[in-house]
Design a protein around this motif. Structure first.
Motif, PDB file in Angstrom:
ATOM      1  N   VAL A 171      -9.376   6.610   3.231  1.00 50.54           N
ATOM      2  CA  VAL A 171      -9.606   5.409   2.443  1.00 50.54           C
ATOM      3  C   VAL A 171      -9.627   4.221   3.402  1.00 50.54           C
ATOM      4  O   VAL A 171      -8.722   4.076   4.232  1.00 50.54           O
ATOM      5  CB  VAL A 171      -8.505   5.204   1.380  1.00 50.54           C
ATOM      6  N   THR A 230      -5.224   6.179  -2.517  1.00 47.81           N
ATOM      7  CA  THR A 230      -4.774   7.092  -1.469  1.00 47.81           C
ATOM      8  C   THR A 230      -3.783   8.112  -2.005  1.00 47.81           C
ATOM      9  O   THR A 230      -3.856   9.309  -1.688  1.00 47.81           O
ATOM     10  CB  THR A 230      -4.139   6.288  -0.320  1.00 47.81           C
ATOM     11  N   ALA A 252      -5.617   0.083  -3.040  1.00 51.95           N
ATOM     12  CA  ALA A 252      -5.915   1.031  -1.964  1.00 51.95           C
ATOM     13  C   ALA A 252      -4.831   2.094  -1.853  1.00 51.95           C
ATOM     14  O   ALA A 252      -5.112   3.275  -1.642  1.00 51.95           O
ATOM     15  CB  ALA A 252      -6.065   0.282  -0.640  1.00 51.95           C
ATOM     16  N   THR A 270     -12.888   0.326  -0.385  1.00 50.96           N
ATOM     17  CA  THR A 270     -12.480  -0.528  -1.507  1.00 50.96           C
ATOM     18  C   THR A 270     -12.667  -2.009  -1.159  1.00 50.96           C
ATOM     19  O   THR A 270     -11.699  -2.766  -1.095  1.00 50.96           O
ATOM     20  CB  THR A 270     -11.018  -0.248  -1.891  1.00 50.96           C
ATOM     21  N   ASP A 323      -9.955   0.001   3.721  1.00 56.86           N
ATOM     22  CA  ASP A 323      -9.797  -1.233   2.958  1.00 56.86           C
ATOM     23  C   ASP A 323      -9.704  -2.403   3.928  1.00 56.86           C
ATOM     24  O   ASP A 323      -9.312  -2.241   5.090  1.00 56.86           O
ATOM     25  CB  ASP A 323      -8.524  -1.151   2.096  1.00 56.86           C
ATOM     26  N   LEU A 334      -5.045   6.156   4.875  1.00 56.69           N
ATOM     27  CA  LEU A 334      -5.508   4.828   4.489  1.00 56.69           C
ATOM     28  C   LEU A 334      -5.429   3.923   5.706  1.00 56.69           C
ATOM     29  O   LEU A 334      -4.402   3.860   6.375  1.00 56.69           O
ATOM     30  CB  LEU A 334      -4.634   4.273   3.359  1.00 56.69           C
ATOM     31  N   ALA A 344       0.821  -1.202   0.000  1.00 57.53           N
ATOM     32  CA  ALA A 344       0.000   0.000   0.000  1.00 57.53           C
ATOM     33  C   ALA A 344       0.858   1.256   0.000  1.00 57.53           C
ATOM     34  O   ALA A 344       0.566   2.234  -0.701  1.00 57.53           O
ATOM     35  CB  ALA A 344      -0.943  -0.009   1.211  1.00 57.53           C
TER      36      ALA A 344
END
Length: 290
Positions: free
Chosen positions: A129, A231, A227, A155, A131, A97, A34
């Protein structure tokens, strides 16, 4: 929906700061994938907050990031009591995130809800975000998420969406667009429901679909990379729907490039990330180089 393009005089601060809250002792790579996704999408500065025992290793694997270690649960996840420290760090970032590689579900749910409650809503706080593990529990109590209406992207894949809405995976797969619209309205968030056809839906019901990906994208770690890309685009200043749509497209086109070069199956999630800048550059210049 052209992506924000930095001017020639801008420094890394102009492309935004992102914080990735991710990883655990069993799955440290989620934070790595990520985090690289954030930078490959063009964000200027990256911080990663993860379980304390894996933080030094992530710092060596990703020297471009500031990596902070947080207290751990006995299972090797980030302890729920870390929300206060994270809120202070997140308040200085443009985008946060939460979720990749976080395996202690109960602790992740508590941490996510507490952090969302502590973060300043509206323009005073970061966009978010969510996830993987961070999605657990939000369907039962979306109130912490509602504080950030208009500033959240989620997501999920079909299984995570089923958990969010309290239905079966088969029900999600039978009506992905309707399910995504239901979740977007319930959570007041932009939804990117991943699948062979990924659906991106805004809370008001507007929807987009991406059908151009390859079967090879269905591989371990692929969702973590997506993700991170979303972001990074948000940190650069893209809008919510814009970041979700472009993130899904860039992720899919990276897979198509690898499919042509390596084969339809067997490429790795981490290999997707090196393709992202080239896909963005090709789209920015256009077919005639304009």
């Amino acid at each position: 929906m052209p992506l924000p393009r930095p001017d020639g005089d801008g420094d890394k601060e102009a492309r935004g700061r992102a914080l990735v809250v991710a990883g655990s002792v069993p799955v440290p790579g989620g934070a790595l994938l990520a985090g690289i996704g954030v930078l490959r999408a063009g964000a200027g500065k990256l911080q990663i907050a993860t379980a304390a025992s894996i933080a030094p290793h992530l710092g060596l694997a990703l020297p471009e990031a500031l990596v902070a270690g947080l207290p751990e649960t006995p299972e090797g996840g980030i302890a729920a009591g870390s929300a206060a420290a994270l809120a202070d760090r997140a308040s200085r970032c443009d985008t946060v995130l939460i979720g990749p590689g976080m395996m202690d579900e109960a602790a992740v749910a508590d941490l996510t809800a507490d952090l969302l409650t502590r973060l300043e809503p509206g323009d005073g706080g970061p966009r978010v975000v969510l996830d993987a593990g961070a999605l657990a529990g939000l369907g039962r109590d979306p109130a912490p998420l509602h504080r950030h209406e208009g500033r959240v992207v989620i997501t999920p894949h079909a299984g995570e969406m089923a958990g969010l809405l309290g239905c079966s995976r088969e029900q999600v797969e039978a009506d992905p667009l309707g399910t995504a619209r239901r979740a977007a309205a319930l959570l007041k968030a932009v939804v990117a429901l991943k699948g062979s056809c990924t659906r991106i839906v805004a809370p008001d019901g507007r929807a987009w679909a991406y059908r151009g990906g390859t079967v090879g994208l269905a591989t371990s770690g692929s969702g973590d990379t997506l993700a991170g890309i979303v972001t990074g685009l948000l940190a650069r200043g893209a809008g919510l729907e814009q970041a979700a749509i472009w993130g899904v497209y860039l992720h899919g086109e990276a897979g198509n490039r690898l499919c042509r070069r390596i084969g339809p199956l067997g490429f790795l999630a981490r290999e997707l990330l090196a393709e992202i800048p080239a896909v963005m550059a090709a789209l920015a210049t256009g077919p005639d180089g304009d």
